[in-house]
Design a protein around this motif. Structure first.
Motif, short mmCIF file in Angstrom:
data_model
loop_
_atom_site.label_atom_id
_atom_site.label_comp_id
_atom_site.label_asym_id
_atom_site.label_seq_id
_atom_site.Cartn_x
_atom_site.Cartn_y
_atom_site.Cartn_z
N SER A 1 0.82 -1.21 0.00
CA SER A 1 0.00 0.00 0.00
C SER A 1 0.85 1.25 0.00
O SER A 1 0.46 2.28 -0.53
CB SER A 1 -0.98 -0.01 1.17
OG SER A 1 -0.34 0.32 2.37
N VAL A 2 2.05 1.19 0.60
CA VAL A 2 2.96 2.34 0.59
C VAL A 2 3.44 2.59 -0.84
O VAL A 2 3.54 3.74 -1.28
CB VAL A 2 4.15 2.08 1.55
CG1 VAL A 2 5.18 3.17 1.43
CG2 VAL A 2 3.68 1.91 2.97
N ILE B 1 1.83 1.85 -3.59
CA ILE B 1 0.69 2.38 -4.34
C ILE B 1 0.48 3.86 -4.01
O ILE B 1 0.23 4.68 -4.90
CB ILE B 1 -0.59 1.56 -4.04
CG1 ILE B 1 -0.45 0.16 -4.63
CG2 ILE B 1 -1.82 2.25 -4.61
CD1 ILE B 1 -1.59 -0.77 -4.28
N LYS B 2 0.66 4.22 -2.75
CA LYS B 2 0.51 5.62 -2.35
C LYS B 2 1.60 6.48 -3.01
O LYS B 2 1.34 7.59 -3.47
CB LYS B 2 0.56 5.75 -0.83
CG LYS B 2 -0.69 5.28 -0.15
CD LYS B 2 -0.60 5.49 1.34
CE LYS B 2 -1.86 4.99 2.01
NZ LYS B 2 -1.84 5.18 3.46
N ILE B 3 2.80 5.96 -3.03
CA ILE B 3 3.90 6.71 -3.67
C ILE B 3 3.63 6.86 -5.16
O ILE B 3 3.82 7.94 -5.74
CB ILE B 3 5.25 6.00 -3.40
CG1 ILE B 3 5.60 6.11 -1.92
CG2 ILE B 3 6.35 6.61 -4.25
CD1 ILE B 3 6.84 5.34 -1.53
N ASN C 1 0.73 6.86 -6.62
CA ASN C 1 -0.38 7.82 -6.76
C ASN C 1 0.11 9.24 -6.57
O ASN C 1 -0.31 10.15 -7.29
CB ASN C 1 -1.49 7.50 -5.77
CG ASN C 1 -2.32 6.31 -6.20
OD1 ASN C 1 -2.29 5.92 -7.35
ND2 ASN C 1 -3.04 5.71 -5.25
N LEU C 2 0.99 9.46 -5.61
CA LEU C 2 1.54 10.80 -5.39
C LEU C 2 2.35 11.27 -6.60
O LEU C 2 2.26 12.42 -7.01
CB LEU C 2 2.41 10.82 -4.13
CG LEU C 2 1.67 10.89 -2.81
CD1 LEU C 2 2.64 10.75 -1.65
CD2 LEU C 2 0.90 12.19 -2.70
#
Length: 95
Positions: free
Chosen positions: A2-3, A5-7, A9-10
């Protein structure tokens, strides 16, 4: 996971925002593109009008050059004196 994916997305959002600002707020933005397109269309219209006016004037000049009046003016210019103060120079031909 999930980290990661968040990176991603950012990164995607930051790229999207930077492209958005580049497209709409840079010197070469879309708004200027549409304004330039409008100016180009106006200039094309003006150019076509001027070309039409040029062709009309060229036709008038050609018609005048082919007329009897222009031939008469050319003959008067070549045969007669332009001013009263002009003098005639006579040349004698040796035979």
């Amino acid at each position: 996971m999930s980290v990661k994916i968040k990176i991603n997305n950012l990164i995607f959002i930051s790229i999207f925002i930077s492209l958005f600002f580049y497209i709409f707020f840079s010197e070469k933005n879309i708004i200027l593109l549409f304004k330039n397109k409008k100016i180009i269309q106006e200039n094309k219209i003006i150019l076509s009008q001027k070309k039409e006016k040029k062709s009309n004037l060229e036709n008038k000049i050609n018609n005048f050059m082919n007329s009897e009046i222009s031939k008469e003016l050319i003959l008067k210019d070549k045969l007669f004196l332009k001013n009263r103060g002009d003098k005639i120079i006579l040349y004698e031909l040796d035979k």
